[in-house]
Write a protein that holds these residues in place. Structure first.
Motif, PDB file in Angstrom:
ATOM      1  N   GLN A 179      -5.795   3.497  -0.046  1.00 45.38           N
ATOM      2  CA  GLN A 179      -4.667   2.605   0.249  1.00 45.38           C
ATOM      3  C   GLN A 179      -3.343   3.183  -0.241  1.00 45.38           C
ATOM      4  O   GLN A 179      -2.399   3.331   0.520  1.00 45.38           O
ATOM      5  CB  GLN A 179      -4.873   1.240  -0.437  1.00 45.38           C
ATOM      6  CG  GLN A 179      -5.880   0.346   0.199  1.00 45.38           C
ATOM      7  CD  GLN A 179      -5.835  -1.036  -0.437  1.00 45.38           C
ATOM      8  OE1 GLN A 179      -5.150  -1.922   0.042  1.00 45.38           O
ATOM      9  NE2 GLN A 179      -6.551  -1.225  -1.512  1.00 45.38           N
ATOM     10  N   CYS A 180      -3.278   3.444  -1.525  1.00 44.07           N
ATOM     11  CA  CYS A 180      -2.005   3.851  -2.130  1.00 44.07           C
ATOM     12  C   CYS A 180      -1.830   5.352  -2.032  1.00 44.07           C
ATOM     13  O   CYS A 180      -2.754   6.120  -2.279  1.00 44.07           O
ATOM     14  CB  CYS A 180      -1.949   3.443  -3.594  1.00 44.07           C
ATOM     15  SG  CYS A 180      -2.227   1.702  -3.849  1.00 44.07           S
ATOM     16  N   VAL A 181      -0.627   5.737  -1.736  1.00 43.46           N
ATOM     17  CA  VAL A 181      -0.380   7.160  -1.503  1.00 43.46           C
ATOM     18  C   VAL A 181      -0.521   7.988  -2.775  1.00 43.46           C
ATOM     19  O   VAL A 181      -1.047   9.103  -2.745  1.00 43.46           O
ATOM     20  CB  VAL A 181       0.990   7.342  -0.820  1.00 43.46           C
ATOM     21  CG1 VAL A 181       2.109   6.862  -1.699  1.00 43.46           C
ATOM     22  CG2 VAL A 181       1.209   8.779  -0.446  1.00 43.46           C
ATOM     23  N   GLN A 182      -0.104   7.435  -3.912  1.00 43.78           N
ATOM     24  CA  GLN A 182      -0.203   8.195  -5.162  1.00 43.78           C
ATOM     25  C   GLN A 182      -1.643   8.597  -5.440  1.00 43.78           C
ATOM     26  O   GLN A 182      -1.909   9.662  -5.979  1.00 43.78           O
ATOM     27  CB  GLN A 182       0.294   7.353  -6.353  1.00 43.78           C
ATOM     28  CG  GLN A 182       1.784   7.279  -6.486  1.00 43.78           C
ATOM     29  CD  GLN A 182       2.358   6.159  -5.666  1.00 43.78           C
ATOM     30  OE1 GLN A 182       1.688   5.581  -4.820  1.00 43.78           O
ATOM     31  NE2 GLN A 182       3.616   5.837  -5.900  1.00 43.78           N
ATOM     32  N   ALA A 184       2.828  15.030 -11.831  1.00 41.13           N
ATOM     33  CA  ALA A 184       2.058  14.275 -10.829  1.00 41.13           C
ATOM     34  C   ALA A 184       1.218  13.210 -11.527  1.00 41.13           C
ATOM     35  O   ALA A 184       1.142  12.063 -11.066  1.00 41.13           O
ATOM     36  CB  ALA A 184       1.177  15.221 -10.020  1.00 41.13           C
ATOM     37  N   GLN A 229       3.378  10.302 -12.505  1.00 38.74           N
ATOM     38  CA  GLN A 229       3.773   9.442 -11.387  1.00 38.74           C
ATOM     39  C   GLN A 229       2.591   8.684 -10.785  1.00 38.74           C
ATOM     40  O   GLN A 229       2.782   7.758 -10.013  1.00 38.74           O
ATOM     41  CB  GLN A 229       4.469  10.261 -10.302  1.00 38.74           C
ATOM     42  CG  GLN A 229       5.801  10.852 -10.738  1.00 38.74           C
ATOM     43  CD  GLN A 229       6.854   9.801 -11.055  1.00 38.74           C
ATOM     44  OE1 GLN A 229       6.641   8.597 -10.909  1.00 38.74           O
ATOM     45  NE2 GLN A 229       8.004  10.249 -11.521  1.00 38.74           N
ATOM     46  N   MET A 230       1.384   9.116 -11.105  1.00 43.77           N
ATOM     47  CA  MET A 230       0.209   8.394 -10.579  1.00 43.77           C
ATOM     48  C   MET A 230      -0.160   7.206 -11.457  1.00 43.77           C
ATOM     49  O   MET A 230      -0.922   6.336 -11.050  1.00 43.77           O
ATOM     50  CB  MET A 230      -0.996   9.335 -10.497  1.00 43.77           C
ATOM     51  CG  MET A 230      -0.953  10.275  -9.298  1.00 43.77           C
ATOM     52  SD  MET A 230      -2.150  11.599  -9.480  1.00 43.77           S
ATOM     53  CE  MET A 230      -3.687  10.703  -9.240  1.00 43.77           C
ATOM     54  N   ARG A 246       3.609   1.965  -1.429  1.00 44.71           N
ATOM     55  CA  ARG A 246       4.185   2.183  -2.766  1.00 44.71           C
ATOM     56  C   ARG A 246       5.568   2.828  -2.697  1.00 44.71           C
ATOM     57  O   ARG A 246       5.992   3.477  -3.642  1.00 44.71           O
ATOM     58  CB  ARG A 246       3.258   3.035  -3.644  1.00 44.71           C
ATOM     59  CG  ARG A 246       1.805   2.629  -3.623  1.00 44.71           C
ATOM     60  CD  ARG A 246       1.567   1.191  -3.905  1.00 44.71           C
ATOM     61  NE  ARG A 246       1.646   0.785  -5.296  1.00 44.71           N
ATOM     62  CZ  ARG A 246       1.413  -0.455  -5.710  1.00 44.71           C
ATOM     63  NH1 ARG A 246       1.088  -1.382  -4.843  1.00 44.71           N
ATOM     64  NH2 ARG A 246       1.522  -0.775  -6.957  1.00 44.71           N
ATOM     65  N   PHE A 278       4.415  12.603  -2.668  1.00 46.16           N
ATOM     66  CA  PHE A 278       2.980  12.378  -2.437  1.00 46.16           C
ATOM     67  C   PHE A 278       2.707  12.144  -0.951  1.00 46.16           C
ATOM     68  O   PHE A 278       1.761  12.677  -0.383  1.00 46.16           O
ATOM     69  CB  PHE A 278       2.495  11.154  -3.228  1.00 46.16           C
ATOM     70  CG  PHE A 278       2.273  11.411  -4.698  1.00 46.16           C
ATOM     71  CD1 PHE A 278       1.395  12.392  -5.121  1.00 46.16           C
ATOM     72  CD2 PHE A 278       2.916  10.655  -5.662  1.00 46.16           C
ATOM     73  CE1 PHE A 278       1.172  12.622  -6.470  1.00 46.16           C
ATOM     74  CE2 PHE A 278       2.708  10.880  -7.022  1.00 46.16           C
ATOM     75  CZ  PHE A 278       1.829  11.870  -7.418  1.00 46.16           C
ATOM     76  N   PRO A 305      -3.719  -6.298  -4.013  1.00 48.55           N
ATOM     77  CA  PRO A 305      -2.560  -6.322  -4.900  1.00 48.55           C
ATOM     78  C   PRO A 305      -2.617  -7.560  -5.800  1.00 48.55           C
ATOM     79  O   PRO A 305      -3.039  -8.630  -5.361  1.00 48.55           O
ATOM     80  CB  PRO A 305      -1.363  -6.401  -3.956  1.00 48.55           C
ATOM     81  CG  PRO A 305      -1.876  -6.342  -2.582  1.00 48.55           C
ATOM     82  CD  PRO A 305      -3.359  -6.432  -2.599  1.00 48.55           C
ATOM     83  N   GLN A 348       0.789  -1.226   0.000  1.00 49.87           N
ATOM     84  CA  GLN A 348       0.000   0.000   0.000  1.00 49.87           C
ATOM     85  C   GLN A 348       0.819   1.273   0.000  1.00 49.87           C
ATOM     86  O   GLN A 348       0.365   2.289  -0.523  1.00 49.87           O
ATOM     87  CB  GLN A 348      -0.916   0.029   1.231  1.00 49.87           C
ATOM     88  CG  GLN A 348      -2.032  -0.964   1.131  1.00 49.87           C
ATOM     89  CD  GLN A 348      -2.940  -0.921   2.334  1.00 49.87           C
ATOM     90  OE1 GLN A 348      -2.674  -0.253   3.305  1.00 49.87           O
ATOM     91  NE2 GLN A 348      -4.025  -1.656   2.259  1.00 49.87           N
ATOM     92  N   GLY A 359       0.148   3.805 -13.217  1.00 50.66           N
ATOM     93  CA  GLY A 359       0.853   2.525 -13.153  1.00 50.66           C
ATOM     94  C   GLY A 359       1.685   2.323 -11.910  1.00 50.66           C
ATOM     95  O   GLY A 359       2.546   1.457 -11.869  1.00 50.66           O
ATOM     96  N   THR A 360       1.471   3.128 -10.882  1.00 52.40           N
ATOM     97  CA  THR A 360       2.275   2.938  -9.681  1.00 52.40           C
ATOM     98  C   THR A 360       1.434   2.475  -8.502  1.00 52.40           C
ATOM     99  O   THR A 360       1.922   2.394  -7.395  1.00 52.40           O
ATOM    100  CB  THR A 360       2.980   4.259  -9.299  1.00 52.40           C
ATOM    101  OG1 THR A 360       2.007   5.300  -9.249  1.00 52.40           O
ATOM    102  CG2 THR A 360       4.038   4.625 -10.300  1.00 52.40           C
ATOM    103  N   THR A 361       0.155   2.197  -8.744  1.00 53.18           N
ATOM    104  CA  THR A 361      -0.725   1.876  -7.614  1.00 53.18           C
ATOM    105  C   THR A 361      -1.309   0.466  -7.745  1.00 53.18           C
ATOM    106  O   THR A 361      -1.128  -0.187  -8.768  1.00 53.18           O
ATOM    107  CB  THR A 361      -1.884   2.888  -7.546  1.00 53.18           C
ATOM    108  OG1 THR A 361      -2.446   2.994  -8.842  1.00 53.18           O
ATOM    109  CG2 THR A 361      -1.394   4.244  -7.105  1.00 53.18           C
ATOM    110  N   ILE A 362      -2.017   0.054  -6.716  1.00 57.43           N
ATOM    111  CA  ILE A 362      -2.573  -1.298  -6.706  1.00 57.43           C
ATOM    112  C   ILE A 362      -3.591  -1.458  -7.827  1.00 57.43           C
ATOM    113  O   ILE A 362      -3.522  -2.397  -8.608  1.00 57.43           O
ATOM    114  CB  ILE A 362      -3.230  -1.604  -5.337  1.00 57.43           C
ATOM    115  CG1 ILE A 362      -2.153  -1.693  -4.248  1.00 57.43           C
ATOM    116  CG2 ILE A 362      -4.039  -2.900  -5.407  1.00 57.43           C
ATOM    117  CD1 ILE A 362      -2.696  -1.892  -2.851  1.00 57.43           C
ATOM    118  N   GLY A 381      -2.436  12.019  -4.341  1.00 56.89           N
ATOM    119  CA  GLY A 381      -2.315  12.577  -5.691  1.00 56.89           C
ATOM    120  C   GLY A 381      -3.605  13.208  -6.173  1.00 56.89           C
ATOM    121  O   GLY A 381      -3.615  14.328  -6.674  1.00 56.89           O
TER     122      GLY A 381
END
Lengths: 531, 432
Positions: free
Chosen positions: B344-347, B378, B381-382, A46, A89, B190, A44, B384-387, B351
């Protein structure tokens, strides 16, 4: 054993490892927050993004597992930039209040930002950051949702390790926060571990909230003295204040893995803040008087010698499973040199399984050592000694670290008090004020297990070193040192040691289970004694 | 020009949702045929038909089905994804409300093909009518013996469970949907493992879209060859296109895949209102990168749109005319995704929040020139980098808007205000 290449270096590792673990084998650090070796992988945060050849996206190293022929790049421009962006981020809504954060100085987010971050943020308008109220998850643990980066380590800890499931999360997106389920409170015996698990300053220990700065601390790797499991701990001491600030688990996969119980974490305060003996005291008539070590020890040795000559069987020594192996050995050696047969120390017993795999029913750290050093511990030796005392057969008694009143029933306490008062000599060596100490003729102030060096043997036969994290208070001395000083008054050449490690060398020659043992071999994780 | 109606044939009839109407119009005839077929042949047939998932990704359905380990010791589940929440999409809703038995028949055939005895229909919480209709339809199907034990004497059992969502866009993501059915927060998992290996309750699971399943009975009835003869060679069959936005005849149109966007907008949709011009088109739901008016000749199929850097997605086409501020469009999108991120994912969590802040500032005239490049970076970077693809779904359209309409952003910043007027006051002139 798949072979793979990480940053141009080929390695062969066992199956089932993820890329964080595999990279660590060749000294490559992949930064991460949510991944923890003993918790499930959620991928999570990342933060551990790496490039894998043949895969169009950057992959989280925690959820990518080793495979034959895998080519991984942690240092490619794309991977570095992706991780840099993740930091940016992550920090957008992080308050960046590091100067007033308890985690500051040992914060993985701080370190990751320092090592992998962009060094500046393009986020414009810090006044617009979301601000939410802090609240308590238990009496001891405070939660700051603003600092939280939603790694869910704490939630997974309560789900997977303690299986008590007090924590969950509420809401989604930027409203998400960690909460205690209604009707529950985060009060399991391992709850304090979530504070250490938190990779930011979101879960905070109320005990030291805004009181400590970690960079002042001096850390000592030692062993918890509160039960027979012998959890490995690190004690943080602020030398300016001269007291223990915090006790933390130290990783030892053979003993406590990554955790300690809350008793181990907080109970040092009882020892630190309780009534401590700080100087040798000699009773004169009805009153007490502080004395020099010389005078106090002279008092004991002379009286023991005199009584021993009059009636050899009327002198007894009592030890304790709170003492180190070295101290127990020295006590027995002293008894042998003086020619005393009445030496006793009781040991605790482990009954049933250990709660969470690390909380033992035996509250003493060195019950095993008591047995190993040669006390007939399972025969209730102390009970026998007390019987002799009650019968008036004992005239001189030297008690090290034990409270005799623990071994008698409520009704018998009066009789024991009377019997102890009639003794010609009651010498008590301890670090805390017990009922027995109150009746003593001579009081020798010892050291708590946080204040001395030595070894404990845990209930599985693992010999582990304890180390002095802070000096004993006042004029008090570590017990092994007191035993040496006393011993020299009976036989000079028998008690010439500079430190406990030399005592261990002698133990390793005399006790077969400890054969070949020395402090170097015991190391930081301890070793098992011989069967 | 008429539509090419296959799935939508009977939706305009009264009571088209009832089983009587469905059977009267030739429904439930594929089922007996299918039950006599070898399940593997059904999968083959679907493979040959070239049917691709209608939920957005366009993954070949037959191939997806063949990922299931049929002799699994664990139960196999089918999940019907009826959580249609993509802004600009409303195609599944019509099937559910107007012709649900098509989908149910598809479900039964799919279950038989993948050896599953239980199907969960995950319906969006905001579709109470659809849920009511489906409840009745499922009841009717049980009554007629199309569901339950020993279906049509074949010895095969299937149970269908209707599961209502609680109103989260993210539960339309297949693993988020599974989590939600399991009673947890709808947070995507994931991948790997993929649902075909470890899905619902840890068992092998196939998740299919409503429209995909509704295609299945037609393929069985009329054959894979017939189906693959519609559309283009790699994009077979019809697709229900949803037209909305600035268009004279909004609504659903079932047409072969590959129909030119121009035809869809100008012939079926009868163009934009008088005096307006097409400025941008979102071709496949809100997550698809926008197209400019110059790109209007593109064929509406999975591959052509992917080649043009966009995607067919759910084929919910939203037309944006020249009276609309593109910064405002981007801000609106960011607002939606910011709200719907699972966190969940920070991006994604941060983002989307960051994008909205930047876009709002530009829209309000408080932006700075460097925001434009920051927005693009931004977004990059968002992706293809997340679940899951929610962050992509936010970043892709916004990135395309910034790239294709950069001058509007610059104008906002230069002027210090929105040239289209206050965002709270519509610029729509009723006299037009």
């Amino acid at each position: 054993m798949p072979k793979l290449t990480i940053d141009g270096k080929e390695i062969e590792v066992e199956d089932g490892l993820n890329l964080i673990q595999a990279a660590a084998r060749i000294g490559i650090e992949v930064p991460h927050f949510c991944y923890h070796p003993s918790l499930s992988v959620v991928a999570q945060c990342r933060q551990c993004l790496v490039e894998v050849e043949g895969v169009p996206k950057v992959m989280p190293a925690c959820n990518t597992f080793v495979r034959e022929g895998l080519i991984v790049k942690t240092n490619s421009e794309r991977a570095i930039n992706a991780r840099k962006a993740t930091v940016e981020f992550t920090l957008i809504n992080h308050p960046l209040d590091c100067p007033i954060c308890d985690k500051g100085g040992e914060c993985p987010l701080q370190l990751t930002t320092f090592k992998h971050g962009p060094g500046y943020s393009r986020f414009d308008g810090p006044e617009e950051k979301k601000v939410r109220r802090k609240y308590y998850l238990s009496d001891r643990i405070m939660y700051d949702p603003n600092r939280c980066i939603m790694c869910t380590r704490c939630v997974r800890f309560t789900e997977e390790i303690t299986k008590t499931g007090e924590l969950g999360f509420e809401g989604r997106a930027f409203r998400k926060k960690i909460v205690v389920f209604p009707g529950k409170t985060l009060d399991n015996e391992l709850a304090g571990n979530v504070i250490d698990l938190c990779p930011v300053g979101a879960l905070l220990d109320k005990d030291t909230l805004h009181e400590e700065r970690v960079w002042y601390w001096k850390f000592t790797d030692t062993v918890c003295p509160l039960c027979s499991n012998g959890c490995n701990i690190t004690v943080g001491v602020d030398p300016r204040k001269g007291r223990v600030a915090r006790v933390r688990p130290r990783v030892n996969l053979e003993v406590n893995e990554y955790w300690i119980c809350d008793r181990g974490r907080y109970e040092f305060k009882g020892i630190q803040g309780g009534k401590r003996l700080k100087e040798p005291i000699v009773r004169i008539g009805e009153g007490f008087e502080t004395a020099t070590w010389d005078k106090a020890l002279h008092n004991i040795s002379e009286r023991i010698k005199r009584i021993k000559e009059e009636a050899p069987e009327s002198v007894a020594f009592v030890g304790s499973p709170l003492l180190t192996n070295e101290e127990l050995y020295l006590l027995l050696k002293l008894a042998k040199i003086v020619g005393i047969n009445n030496v006793a120390s009781n040991a605790g017993k482990v009954e049933g399984g250990k709660k969470f795999g690390l909380i033992s029913t035996d509250p003493f750290p060195n019950s095993m050592g008591v047995r190993d050093m040669g006390f007939a511990s399972d025969n209730d030796g102390i009970g026998e000694v007390i019987k002799s005392i009650l019968k008036g057969k004992i005239r001189a008694l030297y008690v090290v670290g034990e409270d005799l009143f623990q071994f008698v029933s409520q009704e018998e306490r009066g009789r024991l008090t009377e019997a102890l008062s009639k003794l010609s000599l009651l010498a008590v060596q301890d670090f805390k004020l017990t009922e027995t100490v109150k009746l003593a003729h001579v009081i020798l102030p010892g050291a708590s297990p946080y204040e001395k060096d030595g070894t404990f043997t845990n209930d599985e036969g693992r010999v582990q070193r304890i180390k002095k994290a802070i000096p004993p208070p006042g004029d008090a001395k570590p017990d092994w040192e007191i035993l040496l000083l006393l011993g020299k008054r009976f036989q000079k050449e028998g008690f010439i040691y500079i430190n406990p490690s030399q005592v261990m060398l002698e133990i390793s020659e005399r006790i077969p289970e400890y054969k070949g043992m020395n402090y170097e071999k015991i190391g930081i994780l301890g070793i098992k004694k011989r069967e | 020009m008429p539509e090419m109606r296959i799935i939508r044939t009977y939706v305009d009839r009264a009571n088209s949702e009832s089983i009587r109407s469905y059977i009267a119009s030739g429904g439930y005839t594929a089922l007996p045929t299918a039950l006599k077929m070898d399940p593997l042949r059904i999968i083959d047939e679907v493979k040959k038909s070239g049917l691709r998932g209608r939920g957005g990704a366009g993954f070949p359905t037959g191939i997806k089905w063949s990922f299931i380990q049929r002799d699994s010791k664990k139960p196999i589940y089918l999940c019907c994804n009826a959580d249609e929440s993509e802004p600009g999409s409303f195609k599944d809703r019509e099937i559910i409300e107007r012709d649900p038995h098509q989908m149910l028949e598809g479900i039964i055939i799919a279950c038989y093909a993948i050896n599953s005895h239980k199907c969960y229909i995950y319906i969006r919480g905001e579709m109470p009518k659809g849920a009511r209709v489906l409840e009745t339809s499922i009841y009717e199907a049980y009554e007629k013996g199309f569901l339950g034990e020993n279906i049509l004497g074949s010895g095969f059992n299937i149970d269908v469970v209707l599961f209502k969502g609680a109103g989260a866009y993210i539960c339309g993501e297949e693993t988020g949907l599974l989590e939600s059915i399991e009673g947890k927060n709808g947070e995507p998992r994931p991948k790997p493992p993929f649902p075909a290996q470890i899905g619902l309750f840890g068992c092998p699971t196939i998740v299919n879209n409503v429209e995909t399943l509704a295609c299945v009975p037609h393929i069985i009835n009329r054959g894979a060859e017939w189906f693959s003869s519609i559309g283009t060679p790699k994009n077979t069959g019809t697709k229900i296109y949803g037209l909305s936005g600035s268009i004279n005849r909004p609504g659903l149109y079932e047409l072969p895949l590959g129909i030119p966007l121009r035809e869809l907008i100008h012939e079926y949709g009868e163009g934009v209102p008088k005096g307006r011009h097409v400025k941008a088109i979102s071709p496949g739901g809100s997550s698809a990168p926008v197209l400019t008016a110059e790109e209007i000749d593109i064929p509406m199929d999975f591959d052509s749109l992917a080649k043009a850097g966009s995607m067919l997605g759910t084929a919910g086409v939203t037309v944006i005319d020249d009276s609309t501020c593109m910064v405002r469009v981007a801000e609106n999108l960011a607002h939606f995704y910011r709200d719907e991120s699972c966190g969940q994912c920070v991006q994604c969590r941060e983002g989307t929040w960051w994008l909205e802040k930047m876009l709002a500032k530009i829209e309000e005239g408080r932006g700075r020139m460097e925001y434009i490049d920051t927005l693009l970076d931004a977004c990059f970077q968002m992706k293809g980098t997340t679940i899951c693809a929610l962050a992509d779904g936010c970043a892709m359209p916004i990135e395309s808007i910034v790239k294709k309409f950069r001058h509007e952003f610059e104008e906002h910043i230069r002027l210090g205000k929105c040239p289209f007027g206050d965002r709270h006051m519509g610029t729509w002139d009723e006299s037009n």
